[in-house]
Design an enzyme around this catalytic site. Structure first.
Site, PDB file in Angstrom:
ATOM      1  N   GLY A 110       0.811  -1.217   0.000  1.00 41.50           N
ATOM      2  CA  GLY A 110       0.000   0.000   0.000  1.00 41.50           C
ATOM      3  C   GLY A 110       0.844   1.267   0.000  1.00 41.50           C
ATOM      4  N   TYR A 111       0.160   2.377   0.180  1.00 41.35           N
ATOM      5  CA  TYR A 111       0.787   3.708   0.043  1.00 41.35           C
ATOM      6  C   TYR A 111       1.919   3.916   1.063  1.00 41.35           C
ATOM      7  CZ  TYR A 111       0.879   8.866   0.465  1.00 41.35           C
ATOM      8  OH  TYR A 111       1.253  10.187   0.550  1.00 41.35           O
TER       9      TYR A 111
ATOM     10  N   SER B  84      -6.058  -6.102  -1.494  1.00 41.65           N
ATOM     11  CA  SER B  84      -7.426  -5.570  -1.556  1.00 41.65           C
ATOM     12  C   SER B  84      -7.428  -4.096  -1.925  1.00 41.65           C
ATOM     13  CB  SER B  84      -8.158  -5.786  -0.232  1.00 41.65           C
ATOM     14  OG  SER B  84      -7.433  -5.196   0.835  1.00 41.65           O
TER      15      SER B  84
ATOM     16  N   LEU C 290      -5.112 -11.331   6.185  1.00 40.15           N
ATOM     17  CA  LEU C 290      -4.843 -11.438   7.632  1.00 40.15           C
ATOM     18  C   LEU C 290      -6.124 -11.500   8.463  1.00 40.15           C
ATOM     19  CD1 LEU C 290      -1.919  -8.874   7.593  1.00 40.15           C
ATOM     20  CD2 LEU C 290      -1.667 -11.335   7.911  1.00 40.15           C
TER      21      LEU C 290
ATOM     22  N   SER D 209      -3.661   6.600  14.124  1.00 43.76           N
ATOM     23  CA  SER D 209      -4.048   7.829  13.420  1.00 43.76           C
ATOM     24  C   SER D 209      -4.382   8.925  14.418  1.00 43.76           C
ATOM     25  CB  SER D 209      -5.279   7.526  12.563  1.00 43.76           C
ATOM     26  OG  SER D 209      -5.867   8.723  12.122  1.00 43.76           O
ATOM     27  N   ALA D 210      -4.183  10.155  13.998  1.00 42.33           N
ATOM     28  CA  ALA D 210      -4.573  11.304  14.826  1.00 42.33           C
ATOM     29  C   ALA D 210      -6.079  11.343  15.052  1.00 42.33           C
ATOM     30  CB  ALA D 210      -4.115  12.594  14.153  1.00 42.33           C
TER      31      ALA D 210
ATOM     32  N   TYR E 240     -14.193   3.596  10.880  1.00 43.81           N
ATOM     33  CA  TYR E 240     -12.754   3.483  10.583  1.00 43.81           C
ATOM     34  C   TYR E 240     -11.926   4.059  11.727  1.00 43.81           C
ATOM     35  CZ  TYR E 240      -8.141   4.916   9.129  1.00 43.81           C
ATOM     36  OH  TYR E 240      -6.785   5.135   9.119  1.00 43.81           O
TER      37      TYR E 240
ATOM     38  N   LYS F 128      -9.198   2.347  15.025  1.00 41.60           N
ATOM     39  CA  LYS F 128      -7.863   2.730  15.506  1.00 41.60           C
ATOM     40  C   LYS F 128      -7.882   2.909  17.028  1.00 41.60           C
ATOM     41  CE  LYS F 128      -5.933   2.686  11.485  1.00 41.60           C
ATOM     42  NZ  LYS F 128      -5.038   1.584  11.130  1.00 41.60           N
TER      43      LYS F 128
ATOM     44  N   ARG G 177      -5.001  21.311   8.987  1.00 45.31           N
ATOM     45  CA  ARG G 177      -4.442  19.974   9.223  1.00 45.31           C
ATOM     46  C   ARG G 177      -2.919  20.029   9.159  1.00 45.31           C
ATOM     47  NH1 ARG G 177      -8.897  19.562  10.423  1.00 45.31           N
ATOM     48  NH2 ARG G 177     -10.507  18.083   9.766  1.00 45.31           N
TER      49      ARG G 177
ATOM     50  N   GLY H 153     -18.391  15.301  10.634  1.00 49.80           N
ATOM     51  CA  GLY H 153     -17.270  14.671  11.335  1.00 49.80           C
ATOM     52  C   GLY H 153     -15.972  15.459  11.259  1.00 49.80           C
TER      53      GLY H 153
HETATM   54  P1  NAD Z   1      -3.342   1.484   1.804  1.00 47.16           P
HETATM   55  O1  NAD Z   1      -4.740   1.062   1.590  1.00 47.16           O
HETATM   56  O2  NAD Z   1      -2.612   2.109   0.669  1.00 47.16           O
HETATM   57  O3  NAD Z   1      -2.472   0.253   2.326  1.00 47.16           O
HETATM   58  C1  NAD Z   1      -3.024  -0.752   3.144  1.00 47.16           C
HETATM   59  C2  NAD Z   1      -2.603  -2.094   2.557  1.00 47.16           C
HETATM   60  O4  NAD Z   1      -3.134  -3.139   3.405  1.00 47.16           O
HETATM   61  C3  NAD Z   1      -3.130  -2.340   1.152  1.00 47.16           C
HETATM   62  O5  NAD Z   1      -2.066  -2.757   0.311  1.00 47.16           O
HETATM   63  C4  NAD Z   1      -4.172  -3.462   1.331  1.00 47.16           C
HETATM   64  O6  NAD Z   1      -4.238  -4.289   0.189  1.00 47.16           O
HETATM   65  C5  NAD Z   1      -3.653  -4.158   2.570  1.00 47.16           C
HETATM   66  N1  NAD Z   1      -4.677  -4.866   3.354  1.00 47.16           N
HETATM   67  C6  NAD Z   1      -5.870  -4.385   3.790  1.00 47.16           C
HETATM   68  N2  NAD Z   1      -6.532  -5.360   4.461  1.00 47.16           N
HETATM   69  C7  NAD Z   1      -5.734  -6.445   4.475  1.00 47.16           C
HETATM   70  C8  NAD Z   1      -5.857  -7.780   4.990  1.00 47.16           C
HETATM   71  N3  NAD Z   1      -6.962  -8.180   5.623  1.00 47.16           N
HETATM   72  N4  NAD Z   1      -4.825  -8.654   4.813  1.00 47.16           N
HETATM   73  C9  NAD Z   1      -3.711  -8.271   4.152  1.00 47.16           C
HETATM   74  N5  NAD Z   1      -3.547  -7.049   3.619  1.00 47.16           N
HETATM   75  C10 NAD Z   1      -4.546  -6.145   3.780  1.00 47.16           C
HETATM   76  O7  NAD Z   1      -3.332   2.461   3.090  1.00 47.16           O
HETATM   77  P2  NAD Z   1      -2.188   3.425   3.622  1.00 47.16           P
HETATM   78  O8  NAD Z   1      -2.599   4.827   3.358  1.00 47.16           O
HETATM   79  O9  NAD Z   1      -0.872   2.955   3.184  1.00 47.16           O
HETATM   80  O10 NAD Z   1      -2.368   3.199   5.189  1.00 47.16           O
HETATM   81  C11 NAD Z   1      -1.562   2.280   5.905  1.00 47.16           C
HETATM   82  C12 NAD Z   1      -2.011   2.253   7.348  1.00 47.16           C
HETATM   83  O11 NAD Z   1      -1.920   3.567   7.887  1.00 47.16           O
HETATM   84  C13 NAD Z   1      -3.459   1.821   7.546  1.00 47.16           C
HETATM   85  O12 NAD Z   1      -3.532   1.057   8.745  1.00 47.16           O
HETATM   86  C14 NAD Z   1      -4.193   3.125   7.709  1.00 47.16           C
HETATM   87  O13 NAD Z   1      -5.369   2.980   8.468  1.00 47.16           O
HETATM   88  C15 NAD Z   1      -3.151   3.945   8.470  1.00 47.16           C
HETATM   89  N6  NAD Z   1      -3.332   5.394   8.311  1.00 47.16           N
HETATM   90  C16 NAD Z   1      -3.350   5.945   7.068  1.00 47.16           C
HETATM   91  C17 NAD Z   1      -3.537   7.308   6.916  1.00 47.16           C
HETATM   92  C18 NAD Z   1      -3.611   7.943   5.546  1.00 47.16           C
HETATM   93  O14 NAD Z   1      -4.086   9.080   5.424  1.00 47.16           O
HETATM   94  N7  NAD Z   1      -3.155   7.297   4.484  1.00 47.16           N
HETATM   95  C19 NAD Z   1      -3.675   8.132   8.055  1.00 47.16           C
HETATM   96  C20 NAD Z   1      -3.620   7.533   9.321  1.00 47.16           C
HETATM   97  C21 NAD Z   1      -3.445   6.160   9.427  1.00 47.16           C
HETATM   98  N1  UDP Z   2     -11.369  18.407   2.232  1.00 47.56           N
HETATM   99  C1  UDP Z   2     -12.079  19.181   1.335  1.00 47.56           C
HETATM  100  N2  UDP Z   2     -12.477  18.617   0.158  1.00 47.56           N
HETATM  101  C2  UDP Z   2     -12.184  17.312  -0.172  1.00 47.56           C
HETATM  102  C3  UDP Z   2     -11.447  16.545   0.762  1.00 47.56           C
HETATM  103  C4  UDP Z   2     -11.065  17.115   1.955  1.00 47.56           C
HETATM  104  O1  UDP Z   2     -12.366  20.348   1.587  1.00 47.56           O
HETATM  105  O2  UDP Z   2     -12.588  16.851  -1.248  1.00 47.56           O
HETATM  106  C5  UDP Z   2     -10.924  19.006   3.504  1.00 47.56           C
HETATM  107  C6  UDP Z   2     -11.532  18.336   4.713  1.00 47.56           C
HETATM  108  O3  UDP Z   2     -12.724  19.010   5.082  1.00 47.56           O
HETATM  109  C7  UDP Z   2     -10.429  18.511   5.769  1.00 47.56           C
HETATM  110  C8  UDP Z   2      -9.139  18.582   4.962  1.00 47.56           C
HETATM  111  O4  UDP Z   2      -9.522  18.828   3.610  1.00 47.56           O
HETATM  112  O5  UDP Z   2     -10.596  19.737   6.417  1.00 47.56           O
HETATM  113  C9  UDP Z   2      -8.344  17.286   5.029  1.00 47.56           C
HETATM  114  O6  UDP Z   2      -9.219  16.229   4.704  1.00 47.56           O
HETATM  115  P1  UDP Z   2      -8.701  14.732   4.530  1.00 47.56           P
HETATM  116  O7  UDP Z   2      -9.902  13.887   4.232  1.00 47.56           O
HETATM  117  O8  UDP Z   2      -7.580  14.709   3.559  1.00 47.56           O
HETATM  118  O9  UDP Z   2      -8.075  14.371   5.943  1.00 47.56           O
HETATM  119  P2  UDP Z   2      -8.754  14.264   7.398  1.00 47.56           P
HETATM  120  O10 UDP Z   2     -10.183  14.623   7.295  1.00 47.56           O
HETATM  121  O11 UDP Z   2      -8.543  12.847   7.774  1.00 47.56           O
HETATM  122  O12 UDP Z   2      -7.976  15.210   8.248  1.00 47.56           O
END
Ligand code: NAD
Ligand code: UDP
Length: 342
Positions: free
Chosen positions: A12-13, A36, A61, A127-128, A152, A156, A234, A300
């Protein structure tokens, strides 16, 4: 070659950027991912960037049997970095059971498999969002956690409670939970980055897709918040800075002198930017005006979130080094490369 590290969700990312950092520091990486929300071709890109192809196992998993089997094969691993989770806020409101099932079963199965195979260190992606709508800024790690608006976010919060109970119950496994603020940006190679499926929930990919002509216009969710320009603030953090923080957390866990069973750190820059500031910064990078419209608030959303970075700096010796311009430029380069490929 240093220790073997299991990276769940490593396709993933955030996981893929962290895998690159780990390989660049000579760790042997095993990725567990069910694909997925990712594509197996990421392995080619990781190999192209680092010269090393990480070992990959496609595994869900959520299944305790499959998790046990794959951990048994890799019981010589020293630590797990657990990224695997579903992360779309709106989808989680539509389908809460899918989120509780995936995010919590995956964590529980991972912990159990670690326990059974003697893999004694875990880094967890939190996550925050666990802070809800905090009353003071910057947010320190001892601020109270709150029930999240979305299932979601709540996964966390519950996951952190599970980790607390788990680490209280026995002394073998130590855990670091990392609370990410708003990860954006992409690897400097332009080869990997965020690739949201469907319509993006998050601001940055929505901005880059709008500029690339994939979306017609960005909707700015509300300009009547009690902030400097009325739009929410943010703490955006470069994904490569996040990856570096995982390396520091891993080094701390593997250091035999570390004795803490559970530690929690914010990962942010400590600087907050409003939505309108993000749009202006993007326009400066891309050199073109962005099509946007002010619309209703999104349920939210909270007015302001930015991290206290002091604890991560003091304990992990980590702080973000990449600024907003670099984050936005790398996101934009990645989006343009992606569109040229598709
Ligand atoms: P992502 O979706 O790009 O990566 C998650 C990966 O987990 C994917 O490759 C997906 O295929 C895999 N995955 C999901 N369910 C699975 C399962 N049951 N078994 C095996 N693999 C599985 O997400 P990301 O942005 O890289 O986020 C990574 C982690 O960081 C996540 O736990 C997410 O909740 C957390 N997080 C992300 C952000 C954000 O903004 N990107 C912010 C806070 C926390
Ligand atoms: N936001 C927006 N338009 C969009 C997506 C997000 O104005 O299409 C705003 C949202 O209201 C928030 C900020 O951008 O204030 C960051 O949103 P994001 O969903 O990226 O992160 P999070 O809500 O988790 O902080």
């Amino acid at each position: 070659m240093q220790e073997k590290i299991i990276v769940t969700g490593g396709c993933g990312y955030i996981g893929s950027h962290t895998v690159i950092t780990l390989i660049n520091h000579n760790y042997e990486v095993v990725i567990l991912d069910d694909l997925s929300n990712s594509n197996v071709q990421i392995l080619d890109r990781i190999e192209k960037i680092t010269g090393v192809r990480p070992h990959f196992e496609q595994v869900d998993l959520k299944s305790s049997e499959a998790t046990q089997a794959v951990f048994k094969t890799h019981k010589d691993a020293k630590a797990v970095i657990h990224f695997a989770a579903h992360k779309a806020v709106a989808e989680s409101i539509q389908n809460p059971l899918m989120y509780y099932q995936n995010n919590l079963f995956s964590l529980i199965n991972t912990l159990k498999a670690q326990q059974d195979n003697g893999i004694n260190h875990l880094i967890f992606s939190s996550s925050a969002t666990v802070y809800g709508n905090p009353s003071t800024m910057p947010i320190t790690e001892d601020a109270p956690t709150q029930r999240s608006f979305s299932p979601y976010g709540n996964t966390k919060k519950i996951a952190e409670e599970i980790l607390e109970d788990f680490t209280n119950s026995q002394s073998e496994i130590s855990v670091i939970s990392l609370r990410y603020f708003n990860p954006i940006g992409a690897h400097e190679s332009g080869q990997i980055g965020e690739f949201p499926t469907g319509i993006p929930n998050n601001l940055m990919p929505y901005i880059t897709q709008t500029a690339a002509g994939v979306r017609e216009k960005l909707m700015v969710f509300g300009n009547d918040y009690p902030t400097k320009d009325g739009t929410p603030i943010r703490d955006y953090i470069h994904v490569v800075d996040l990856a570096d923080a995982h390396l520091k957390a891993l080094q701390r866990l593997l250091d035999p002198s570390s004795t803490q069973p559970l530690e929690v750190f914010n990962l942010g820059t400590g600087k907050g930017y409003s939505v309108l500031e993000m749009i202006k910064a993007f326009e400066a990078v891309s050199g073109s005006p962005l099509n946007y419209e002010i619309t209703e608030r999104r349920p939210g959303d909270v007015p302001e979130m930015f991290a206290s970075t002091a604890l991560a700096k003091q304990v992990l010796n980590w702080e973000a080094t990449r600024g907003l311009q670099e984050m936005i430029q790398s996101s934009w380069t990645w989006e343009q490369n992606l569109r040229n490929e598709l």
